[in-house]
Scaffold this active site. Structure first.
Site, short mmCIF file in Angstrom:
data_model
loop_
_atom_site.label_atom_id
_atom_site.label_comp_id
_atom_site.label_asym_id
_atom_site.label_seq_id
_atom_site.Cartn_x
_atom_site.Cartn_y
_atom_site.Cartn_z
N ILE A 57 -3.15 2.79 -7.18
CA ILE A 57 -4.05 2.70 -6.03
C ILE A 57 -3.29 3.25 -4.83
O ILE A 57 -2.06 3.27 -4.81
CB ILE A 57 -4.56 1.26 -5.79
N ASP A 58 -4.02 3.72 -3.84
CA ASP A 58 -3.41 4.39 -2.69
C ASP A 58 -2.42 3.47 -1.96
O ASP A 58 -2.58 2.25 -1.95
CB ASP A 58 -4.48 4.84 -1.70
N ARG A 59 -1.45 4.08 -1.33
CA ARG A 59 -0.41 3.33 -0.62
C ARG A 59 -0.97 2.32 0.40
O ARG A 59 -0.50 1.18 0.44
CB ARG A 59 0.54 4.30 0.08
N VAL A 61 -3.68 0.71 0.37
CA VAL A 61 -4.62 -0.21 -0.28
C VAL A 61 -3.87 -1.36 -0.94
O VAL A 61 -2.79 -1.17 -1.48
CB VAL A 61 -5.47 0.55 -1.32
#
Length: 228
Positions: A57-59, A61
């Site tokens: 998952i994105d940094r 998030v």
């Protein structure tokens, strides 16, 4: 590091906003190494413990991240992911109310590698990948709105780009047009739950990640959602 689930083949962690899942070229600390260090100490291993990254998952998030502790589990979970056998749900706090209470969004995502940003187009475009998600409006405050999102596909910055495309920018997401940043540098997007078939027992597992601590807006919406 907060472990949500662990057995002989898998480990699930509640990632903090701003934390990388895997190391980047700059060498910033990453969750992958933190979990490896935990396993090395727990099982008294002389060298690095095996750990397979199943998804990312994105940094900025927070929320559920699944790792494989064995090569067998990694192969089977990767196959399940390719076949869309995972069910992923996110919670997003947005600055504006969505056009509908609930909807399915279909866009075509184009990624710009130079800017590390994706654009969601309503119609098919060159190099565009179809992106599908479903959302529903769960709760609202005087300033913000809580959406529950089910990902059907998994594209680069998919939720962020698709919500921005319908005028519902995620709180704190400056890259996609938010009015201001969050104090912790993250964005108000949380990987709330992950459901998958266990790679060895075939049991269906669902993991739910508590919302980030110490953030009043998340605590408010968590309490509101509990009343549903």
């Amino acid at each position: 590091m907060k472990i949500l689930y662990e057995d002989n083949h898998t480990i699930v962690v509640n990632k903090r906003a701003g934390e990388l899942v895997q190391p980047d070229p700059d060498g910033a600390p990453a969750l992958e190494q933190e979990v490896k260090d935990y396993l090395r100490v727990k099982y008294n291993k002389a060298g690095d413990a095996f750990l397979g990254v199943v998804h990312r998952i994105d940094r900025p998030v927070s929320g559920v991240v699944l790792f494989a502790k064995t090569s067998k589990a990694l192969v089977r979970l990767n196959e399940q992911l390719r076949e869309r056998g995972f069910q992923k749900k996110y919670w997003a706090i947005t600055e504006k109310r969505p056009p509908k209470e609930a909807d399915e969004l279909v866009h075509y995502i184009v990624r710009n590698a130079k800017t590390n940003k994706s654009t969601a187009h309503a119609n098919p475009t060159k190099d565009g990948q179809q992106a599908v998600l479903r959302y529903r409006l769960m709760k609202e405050s005087d300033r913000y709105f809580l959406l529950e999102i089910e990902l059907v596909t998994g594209r680069h910055h998919q939720i962020r780009a698709q919500l921005a495309a319908i005028g519902c920018v995620i709180k704190g997401d400056l890259k996609y047009g938010a009015a201001r940043s969050n104090r912790n540098g993250g964005i108000s997007l949380h990987s709330r739950s992950l459901s998958f078939t266990h790679p060895t027992t075939a049991e269906r597992i669902e993991i739910i990640a508590p919302v980030p601590e110490g953030e009043s807006i998340w605590q408010f919406f968590d309490l509101q959602a509990a009343e549903l």
